[in-house]
Design a protein around this motif. Structure first.
Motif, mmCIF file in Angstrom:
data_model
loop_
_atom_site.group_PDB
_atom_site.id
_atom_site.type_symbol
_atom_site.label_atom_id
_atom_site.label_comp_id
_atom_site.label_asym_id
_atom_site.label_seq_id
_atom_site.Cartn_x
_atom_site.Cartn_y
_atom_site.Cartn_z
ATOM 1 N N LYS A 198 0.850 -1.603 0.009
ATOM 2 C CA LYS A 198 0.012 -0.164 -0.062
ATOM 3 C C LYS A 198 0.566 0.296 0.348
ATOM 4 C CE LYS A 198 -4.385 2.285 1.853
ATOM 5 N NZ LYS A 198 -5.283 1.663 3.317
ATOM 6 N N ARG A 199 2.585 1.506 0.701
ATOM 7 C CA ARG A 199 2.699 2.377 0.453
ATOM 8 C C ARG A 199 3.657 2.776 -1.136
ATOM 9 N NH1 ARG A 199 6.227 -1.537 3.278
ATOM 10 N NH2 ARG A 199 8.078 -2.486 1.670
ATOM 11 N N ASP A 200 4.006 1.481 -1.508
ATOM 12 C CA ASP A 200 4.522 1.890 -2.561
ATOM 13 C C ASP A 200 2.153 2.674 -3.728
ATOM 14 O OD1 ASP A 200 6.385 1.331 -2.311
ATOM 15 O OD2 ASP A 200 6.371 -0.895 -2.623
ATOM 16 N N LEU A 201 1.745 2.537 -3.719
ATOM 17 C CA LEU A 201 0.407 2.598 -4.223
ATOM 18 C C LEU A 201 0.252 3.749 -3.683
ATOM 19 C CD1 LEU A 201 -2.549 -0.301 -3.648
ATOM 20 C CD2 LEU A 201 -0.054 -0.075 -5.521
ATOM 21 N N LYS A 202 0.775 4.250 -2.499
ATOM 22 C CA LYS A 202 0.561 5.464 -1.986
ATOM 23 C C LYS A 202 1.726 6.765 -2.644
ATOM 24 C CE LYS A 202 -2.005 5.280 1.697
ATOM 25 N NZ LYS A 202 -2.504 5.258 3.868
ATOM 26 N N ARG A 203 3.142 6.016 -3.129
ATOM 27 C CA ARG A 203 3.368 6.819 -3.926
ATOM 28 C C ARG A 203 3.624 6.645 -5.065
ATOM 29 N NH1 ARG A 203 8.575 2.869 -0.611
ATOM 30 N NH2 ARG A 203 8.164 4.424 1.321
ATOM 31 N N VAL A 204 2.921 6.570 -5.517
ATOM 32 C CA VAL A 204 2.516 6.307 -7.481
ATOM 33 C C VAL A 204 1.091 7.935 -7.072
ATOM 34 C CG1 VAL A 204 1.409 5.501 -9.340
ATOM 35 C CG2 VAL A 204 3.226 3.624 -7.857
ATOM 36 N N ARG A 205 0.255 7.188 -6.486
ATOM 37 C CA ARG A 205 -0.832 8.233 -6.270
ATOM 38 C C ARG A 205 0.178 9.842 -6.244
ATOM 39 N NH1 ARG A 205 -4.685 8.133 -1.003
ATOM 40 N NH2 ARG A 205 -5.499 6.831 -2.451
ATOM 41 N N ASN A 206 1.612 10.200 -5.130
ATOM 42 C CA ASN A 206 1.675 11.209 -5.426
ATOM 43 C C ASN A 206 2.186 11.862 -6.121
ATOM 44 O OD1 ASN A 206 0.907 11.040 -2.289
ATOM 45 N ND2 ASN A 206 3.078 9.955 -1.918
ATOM 46 N N PHE A 207 3.127 10.610 -7.144
ATOM 47 C CA PHE A 207 3.842 11.275 -8.802
ATOM 48 C C PHE A 207 3.174 11.553 -9.341
ATOM 49 C CE2 PHE A 207 4.704 10.142 -12.095
ATOM 50 C CZ PHE A 207 6.250 10.489 -12.952
ATOM 51 N N PHE A 208 1.642 11.058 -9.534
ATOM 52 C CA PHE A 208 1.029 11.814 -10.183
ATOM 53 C C PHE A 208 -0.427 13.143 -9.896
ATOM 54 C CE2 PHE A 208 0.557 7.241 -11.960
ATOM 55 C CZ PHE A 208 0.610 7.717 -13.024
ATOM 56 N N ILE A 209 -0.289 13.077 -8.217
ATOM 57 C CA ILE A 209 -0.594 14.749 -7.825
ATOM 58 C C ILE A 209 -0.027 15.198 -7.799
ATOM 59 C CG2 ILE A 209 -1.046 15.813 -5.617
ATOM 60 C CD1 ILE A 209 -2.805 13.143 -4.772
ATOM 61 N N PHE A 216 -0.260 9.799 -27.853
ATOM 62 C CA PHE A 216 -1.269 9.209 -27.359
ATOM 63 C C PHE A 216 -1.403 7.748 -26.792
ATOM 64 C CE2 PHE A 216 -5.452 7.828 -28.410
ATOM 65 C CZ PHE A 216 -5.981 9.130 -27.494
ATOM 66 N N PRO A 217 -1.010 7.143 -27.481
ATOM 67 C CA PRO A 217 -1.120 5.548 -27.097
ATOM 68 C C PRO A 217 -0.963 5.204 -25.095
ATOM 69 C CG PRO A 217 -0.821 5.312 -28.809
ATOM 70 C CD PRO A 217 -0.251 6.808 -28.858
ATOM 71 N N ILE A 218 1.062 6.018 -25.480
ATOM 72 C CA ILE A 218 1.730 5.874 -24.262
ATOM 73 C C ILE A 218 0.282 6.875 -23.047
ATOM 74 C CG2 ILE A 218 3.175 6.355 -22.997
ATOM 75 C CD1 ILE A 218 5.203 6.311 -25.371
ATOM 76 N N LYS A 219 0.669 7.675 -23.510
ATOM 77 C CA LYS A 219 -1.000 8.910 -22.127
ATOM 78 C C LYS A 219 -1.664 7.925 -22.492
ATOM 79 C CE LYS A 219 -3.146 12.839 -22.427
ATOM 80 N NZ LYS A 219 -4.802 12.220 -21.691
ATOM 81 N N ILE A 220 -3.160 6.722 -23.336
ATOM 82 C CA ILE A 220 -4.068 6.306 -22.603
ATOM 83 C C ILE A 220 -3.283 5.351 -21.889
ATOM 84 C CG2 ILE A 220 -5.476 4.551 -23.371
ATOM 85 C CD1 ILE A 220 -5.953 7.299 -24.070
ATOM 86 N N CYS A 221 -1.925 4.234 -21.956
ATOM 87 C CA CYS A 221 -1.423 3.241 -20.564
ATOM 88 C C CYS A 221 -1.125 3.934 -19.147
ATOM 89 C CB CYS A 221 -0.686 2.757 -21.021
ATOM 90 S SG CYS A 221 -0.891 2.488 -23.148
ATOM 91 N N ILE A 222 -0.379 5.791 -19.124
ATOM 92 C CA ILE A 222 -0.312 6.056 -18.019
ATOM 93 C C ILE A 222 -1.306 6.518 -17.662
ATOM 94 C CG2 ILE A 222 0.257 7.618 -17.357
ATOM 95 C CD1 ILE A 222 2.699 7.755 -19.752
ATOM 96 N N THR A 223 -2.472 6.702 -18.384
ATOM 97 C CA THR A 223 -3.658 7.337 -17.958
ATOM 98 C C THR A 223 -4.587 6.113 -16.785
ATOM 99 O OG1 THR A 223 -3.513 8.926 -19.240
ATOM 100 C CG2 THR A 223 -5.973 8.148 -17.724
ATOM 101 N N THR A 224 -4.378 4.856 -17.282
ATOM 102 C CA THR A 224 -4.908 3.947 -16.876
ATOM 103 C C THR A 224 -4.709 3.013 -16.130
ATOM 104 O OG1 THR A 224 -5.993 3.693 -19.373
ATOM 105 C CG2 THR A 224 -5.740 1.828 -17.504
ATOM 106 N N TYR A 225 -3.182 3.566 -16.070
ATOM 107 C CA TYR A 225 -2.756 3.202 -14.917
ATOM 108 C C TYR A 225 -2.801 3.831 -13.922
ATOM 109 C CZ TYR A 225 1.665 2.037 -11.795
ATOM 110 O OH TYR A 225 2.563 1.802 -9.909
ATOM 111 N N ASP A 226 -2.746 4.685 -13.665
ATOM 112 C CA ASP A 226 -3.129 5.827 -12.446
ATOM 113 C C ASP A 226 -4.755 5.795 -11.941
ATOM 114 O OD1 ASP A 226 -3.296 8.422 -11.229
ATOM 115 O OD2 ASP A 226 -3.890 9.554 -12.573
ATOM 116 N N LEU A 227 -5.621 5.081 -13.122
ATOM 117 C CA LEU A 227 -7.075 5.004 -12.646
ATOM 118 C C LEU A 227 -7.164 3.394 -11.709
ATOM 119 C CD1 LEU A 227 -10.536 5.224 -12.711
ATOM 120 C CD2 LEU A 227 -10.042 4.343 -15.251
#
Length: 206
Positions: A32-43, A144-155
């Motif tokens: 969970k701590r790693d998931l929160k770090r990913v969230r921090n990165f996107f914020i 654009f394809p890479i952006k879709i992948c990154i956005t999906t990963y963020d979601l």
């Protein structure tokens, strides 16, 4: 005759059939701590969205907070993976997007929209999403394809941290569609109304 069954929104099916299982599997793999770090990165990466809308709304203090957060989290927080701006400096991200900006300046919702995958929105919210997309760095830094992948990963990452929230909203309701629609309206109108009141009472401070 029996009443017709409630209308189930598209995102309700997508959430339970696709997004939730993927998020659960992802949460098992990553602590969970790693998931929160990913969230921090996107914020941290979405600084331009919040800062620009603070600027348009005349929130000078909000702009300063966002810039200070970005400097602290990008340097001390290792490109935003950690969040010392909040934990040490008590600088929280500002709630500011283009949908809110349009609402602050008087545009109404027009009517409700329920987009597949994107979920609850409105005409104003859809315009706001388009405006925010053009201020996100990912729009210009990757194809654009890479952006879709990154956005999906963020979601998926965000969903893994909030599993249960959607169920808590829809399961007690007789009609999940109405429950989601009402929550969307109340949430957006509350934020816009608060921002209008602040502007009216302190027009020169933010």
């Amino acid at each position: 005759p029996l009443p017709p069954p409630p209308k189930i929104p598209h995102q309700h099916r997508l959430y339970h059939c696709l997004l939730k299982p993927d998020a659960r599997g992802y949460a098992i793999v990553g602590p969970k701590r790693d998931l929160k770090r990913v969230r921090n990165f996107f914020i941290n990466l979405d600084l331009p969205v919040r800062a620009l809308n603070c600027l348009v709304q005349g929130r000078t203090q909000g702009i300063g907070i966002e810039l200070a957060r970005f400097v602290v989290n990008t340097t001390v927080g290792l490109v935003g993976l950690f969040n010392p701006a909040s934990s040490l400096c008590k600088l929280e991200p500002q709630e500011a997007d283009f949908d809110q900006t349009l609402g602050v300046y008087g545009m109404g919702d027009v009517f409700y929209l329920n987009w597949p995958i994107l979920g609850a929105s409105s005409v104003r919210g859809t315009l706001g999403l388009i405006g925010d997309t053009f201020t996100r760095p990912l729009t210009y830094l990757v194809d654009f394809p890479i952006k879709i992948c990154i956005t999906t990963y963020d979601l998926v990452n965000e969903t893994s941290l909030t599993i249960g929230d959607y169920e808590g909203l829809t399961e007690p309701a007789l009609d999940p569609y109405i429950a989601v629609r009402n929550f969307f309206y109340q949430n957006r109108q509350g934020k816009i109304g608060l921002r209008r009141r602040i502007q009216e009472s302190q027009p020169s401070e933010e």
